[in-house]
Write an enzyme that holds these catalytic residues in place. Structure first.
Site: not given
Length: 290
Positions: A16, A18, A64, A68, A89, A108, A132, A228
């Site tokens: 992460s 964050s 995360t 969620k 989130n 988000d 989805a 990412y």
């Protein structure tokens, strides 16, 4: 006095970004906040939520995968978009007359919306969402905010697209669900694409896309790939090779984190360019253009 604290929750969590984002912002803002990370599964979440109600200092949590949706029923309140999407989130911890309260939020949507706007795409006409799951739900709301009247989902398993498709219909969007395999030409015609798949899951369609002829009509085409790591993804590379604009998945993460910081601290100036710049620096992506 207990130091204020916050954390990111998920499984796995070691990757992460964050902590880096939040710590950089708090340092610039002069906010005394300890920000950590907890590796939690869905099964561990109820016990953790109970513990939070008894421990002092908590201000909130970044949430995360895979938590969620699992966190929603543990909230005292679910606000706005989190209630509409059935996925959060962000959890804000607050003290009230009846004790500690947990409220669920979804930033988000703001993260996706702002990433596209910063890329110069203020309005979308022909968007595609790859996947989805829970992030796709946020993508639906973001694309609707950006003016979409229809949306197409490219999915690996159409039987799992029901929740996202139903949400899009509730937002008033016309919906199409298409198998991801063989869908590169459809992808190549979209003006906005949000890929919500995990790393490498879109590699097959990326190879197909690389064989498609580049667009020559001059229309702006923007891809946001939320996976990412590693970067660039094969999909991002193929998109850029065709002349499209690629948004690093960390850009969405920056903007959704900004809104979390506002919720945790009440500091509206967390949205300032200076704060966003140091957050970008902390994860090694370019600063916002002037």
């Amino acid at each position: 006095m207990t130091r204020p604290r916050a954390a990111v929750l998920g499984h796995p969590i070691s990757h992460s970004k964050s902590p880096a984002l939040h710590r950089a912002a708090y340092a610039l803002l002069g906010v005394d906040m300890d920000y950590g990370a907890f590796d939690l599964t869905e099964e561990q979440l109820p016990e953790f939520a109970d513990r939070v109600r008894t421990e002092p200092g908590w201000r909130g949590f970044s949430v995360t995968m895979p938590l969620k949706a699992a966190f929603v029923p543990l909230m005292d309140r679910v606000e706005g978009l989190a209630a509409q999407l059935g996925a959060l989130n962000t959890v804000v911890v607050s003290e009230g007359p009846d004790g500690v309260a947990l409220s669920g939020h979804n930033t988000d949507v703001a993260g996706i919306t702002e990433a596209f706007r910063q890329a110069g795409l203020d309005r979308v006409v022909d968007p595609v969402v790859i996947g989805a799951g829970n992030t796709a739900l946020a993508a639906v709301a973001a694309l609707q905010r950006l003016g979409a009247a229809r949306i197409e989902f490219l999915v690996r398993n159409a039987s799992r697209a029901g929740e996202a498709a139903a949400l899009a219909e509730r937002f008033g969007l016309a919906v199409t669900v298409t198998p991801l395999a063989g869908a590169a030409r459809r992808l190549a015609s979209a003006d906005a694409v949000v890929s919500t798949l995990p790393p490498h899951a879109a590699d097959g369609v990326a190879e197909e896309l690389a064989r498609c002829a580049p667009a020559h009509d001059g229309a702006r085409q923007v891809l946001l790939d939320v996976a990412y790591d590693p970067w660039p993804s094969r999909l991002a590379s193929a998109w850029e090779a065709r002349g499209g604009t690629v948004l690093h998945g960390l850009e969405m993460l920056v903007y959704q984190a900004v809104e979390q910081i506002v919720l945790f601290t009440g500091r509206e100036d967390a949205r300032s360019r200076d704060v966003i710049d140091v957050m970008c620096d902390s994860v090694g992506i370019p600063r916002r253009a002037a």
